[in-house]
Write an enzyme that holds these catalytic residues in place. Structure first.
Site, PDB file in Angstrom:
ATOM      1  N   HIS A 111       0.831  -1.208   0.000  1.00  0.00           N
ATOM      2  CA  HIS A 111       0.000   0.000   0.000  1.00  0.00           C
ATOM      3  C   HIS A 111       0.864   1.257   0.000  1.00  0.00           C
ATOM      4  O   HIS A 111       0.674   2.159  -0.833  1.00  0.00           O
ATOM      5  CB  HIS A 111      -0.917  -0.005   1.223  1.00  0.00           C
ATOM      6  CG  HIS A 111      -1.841   1.164   1.279  1.00  0.00           C
ATOM      7  ND1 HIS A 111      -3.120   1.127   0.779  1.00  0.00           N
ATOM      8  CD2 HIS A 111      -1.676   2.419   1.776  1.00  0.00           C
ATOM      9  CE1 HIS A 111      -3.697   2.299   0.957  1.00  0.00           C
ATOM     10  NE2 HIS A 111      -2.840   3.106   1.569  1.00  0.00           N
ATOM     11  N   GLU A 112       1.812   1.312   0.909  1.00  0.00           N
ATOM     12  CA  GLU A 112       2.668   2.502   0.993  1.00  0.00           C
ATOM     13  C   GLU A 112       3.597   2.624  -0.222  1.00  0.00           C
ATOM     14  O   GLU A 112       3.920   3.738  -0.651  1.00  0.00           O
ATOM     15  CB  GLU A 112       3.488   2.468   2.287  1.00  0.00           C
ATOM     16  CG  GLU A 112       2.658   2.421   3.559  1.00  0.00           C
ATOM     17  CD  GLU A 112       1.611   3.520   3.637  1.00  0.00           C
ATOM     18  OE1 GLU A 112       1.811   4.598   3.033  1.00  0.00           O
ATOM     19  OE2 GLU A 112       0.581   3.298   4.285  1.00  0.00           O
ATOM     20  N   HIS A 115       1.867   4.607  -2.933  1.00  0.00           N
ATOM     21  CA  HIS A 115       2.008   6.069  -2.761  1.00  0.00           C
ATOM     22  C   HIS A 115       3.417   6.515  -3.146  1.00  0.00           C
ATOM     23  O   HIS A 115       3.595   7.514  -3.866  1.00  0.00           O
ATOM     24  CB  HIS A 115       1.749   6.449  -1.302  1.00  0.00           C
ATOM     25  CG  HIS A 115       0.355   6.216  -0.833  1.00  0.00           C
ATOM     26  ND1 HIS A 115      -0.749   6.728  -1.474  1.00  0.00           N
ATOM     27  CD2 HIS A 115      -0.129   5.527   0.240  1.00  0.00           C
ATOM     28  CE1 HIS A 115      -1.849   6.370  -0.832  1.00  0.00           C
ATOM     29  NE2 HIS A 115      -1.490   5.633   0.212  1.00  0.00           N
TER      30      HIS A 115
END
Length: 456
Positions: A111-112, A115
């Site tokens: 997920h990170e 980004h």
């Protein structure tokens, strides 16, 4: 980051999504309330900004026709997950606990990374990449980015130097996130969700290619996996592995949840009155009369654990095209369950709020999945990814959806941003609320672990 593994099964599929739900198809008559891998992992498990859950396998009924009552082959492992008092199996399997923790960590990192890569590939300055929150446990620096592991396993974050007073980057630098066009910022904020969706599909595709897709076939009656010692069931001769085919002359259907509910209703409604059970044991059918004991509330109990009478098999694709087809159907089926469960959670929030759990509960469930069947970790991971994606899109402070909402609000105001101080207060209050909620859930779920209860 937020996960909500909560789901109700669609009409056309048997899903691995439904955890701690009062409507769970698992029933206990006289035993400690539990749930297990079955028609769902569906309830509310909070992880990294809050998550909710219930796990089951997305088994496709259409692959099978009706067969004999006691099929040969692998039957579903319906070992309880003891979610009423979370059970790590006495921590007898550290490996399974580590496997579940690794799955959660991988999901956070993916997920990170979404980004991070969305910003990096656009030339946007990034200053931090963290797994967890709070005090730093370990860190290193590379290319002006601090990578760290932090104390509280409530998610993770990617930091930008936009408002960092210690940054030497000019405030008007066009490569600061805040100075980028709205579309660039939307892409960075939404990239974490996109990464989890892609990761979920990849996991399912790898599962289809490597171990095959789990499928289930329902058979008439209700399976008895466990009989409590000295209970009414044991006194009258019921044994683990028996299949209850009829109660008081009424045949039980193949549908697992309705068959269990029907049997439970008869048992509860007849305390101290004889109930006639038709039982299948091996190749023989016979009848047993059981007189349920009476609970303190006046209902009957016989002291058994009940599970749907199903057989679990694997379907493997014949070629790559069929693998894509299987993975696509499974992906959309699980996605439907996640969305439907989230809807049910909000529609029945007063009932589901008490079932929200934290990362300790997720690891307990994941460890049990790993112990029962390592293949189950594939769908465990896929469901967590999809829940994380959906929940993070909610327009709440500290979630990706909250950041997207502020950007869209800016667009609606003709490019005029909210005052910086107001925006920071909104996000800071949301982060603080999530951290406090997460810590509360960690403490509560830890105290609910069976081995902790035995120490207290």
């Amino acid at each position: 980051m937020l996960i909500s593994i909560s789901s109700s099964p669609p009409s056309s599929s048997f899903s691995l999504v439904r955890f701690i739900n009062s409507k769970s198809p698992i029933s206990e008559l006289g035993l400690k309330p539990r749930t297990h891998v079955s028609k769902s992992i569906s309830s509310s498990i909070c992880y990294s900004f809050c998550s909710s859950s219930n796990i089951g396998f997305h088994y496709k009924n259409q692959f099978f026709g009706e067969k004999s009552r006691c099929p040969h082959g692998k039957r579903g492992n319906f070992r309880s997950w003891a979610m009423a008092g979370f059970d790590f199996g006495g921590l007898e399997s550290a490996q399974s606990v580590m496997e579940a923790a690794a799955v959660l960590t991988a999901i956070i990192v993916v997920h990170e990374s979404g980004h991070f890569l969305a910003a990096y590939l656009q030339g946007i300055h990034v200053s931090k990449f963290a797994v967890g929150f709070g005090p730093i446990l370990a860190k290193f620096n590379a290319n002006n980015v601090e990578y760290s592991i932090r104390a509280f396993p409530l998610g993770g974050f990617v930091g930008f130097p936009d408002n960092d007073p210690e940054s030497d980057i000019p405030v008007d630098d066009e490569n600061l996130l805040k100075n980028r066009p709205i579309l660039d910022r939307v892409l960075v904020i939404s990239a974490g969700v996109i990464a989890n969706i892609i990761f979920a599909y990849v996991i399912i595709f790898v599962q289809v290619l490597s171990v095959g897709l789990p499928v289930q076939e329902a058979f008439p009656g209700v399976l008895v996996p466990e009989v409590r010692a000295f209970s009414a069931a044991s006194r009258y001769g019921l044994l683990p592995g028996d299949i209850i085919l009829a109660v008081n002359g009424i045949e039980l259907p193949k549908s697992g949840s309705s068959a269990i509910s029907e049997l439970v209703d008869v048992i509860k409604g007849n305390p101290k009155r004889n109930v006639l059970l038709k039982v299948g044991r091996g190749e023989k059918d016979f009848e047993i009369g059981v007189t349920p004991d009476e609970n303190s509330d006046g209902t009957g109990r016989i002291g058994v654990q009940l599970s749907p009478n199903i057989k679990i098999s694997k379907v493997r694709p014949k070629n790559l095209l069929e693998a894509y087809n299987f993975a696509g159907k499974e992906f959309w089926g699980l996605s439907f369950n996640v969305l439907d469960s989230l809807k049910q959670t909000f529609l029945n929030f007063s009932q589901s709020a008490s079932k929200v759990s934290g990362p300790v509960a997720i690891i307990a469930v994941g460890a049990e999945v790993a112990r029962s069947n390592t293949d189950g970790l594939f769908q465990f991971a896929a469901i967590l990814n999809l829940n994380l994606a959906v929940i993070n899109l909610l327009p709440l402070p500290a979630l990706d959806g909250g950041s997207l909402f502020l950007i869209l609000l800016e667009a609606a105001r003709g490019g005029r941003k909210l005052p910086l101080e107001l925006e920071q207060r909104i996000m800071s209050s949301g982060i603080m609320l999530v951290i406090l909620l997460g810590l509360f859930l960690i403490v509560r779920d830890t105290l609910n672990l069976d081995f902790i209860k035995e120490l207290l």
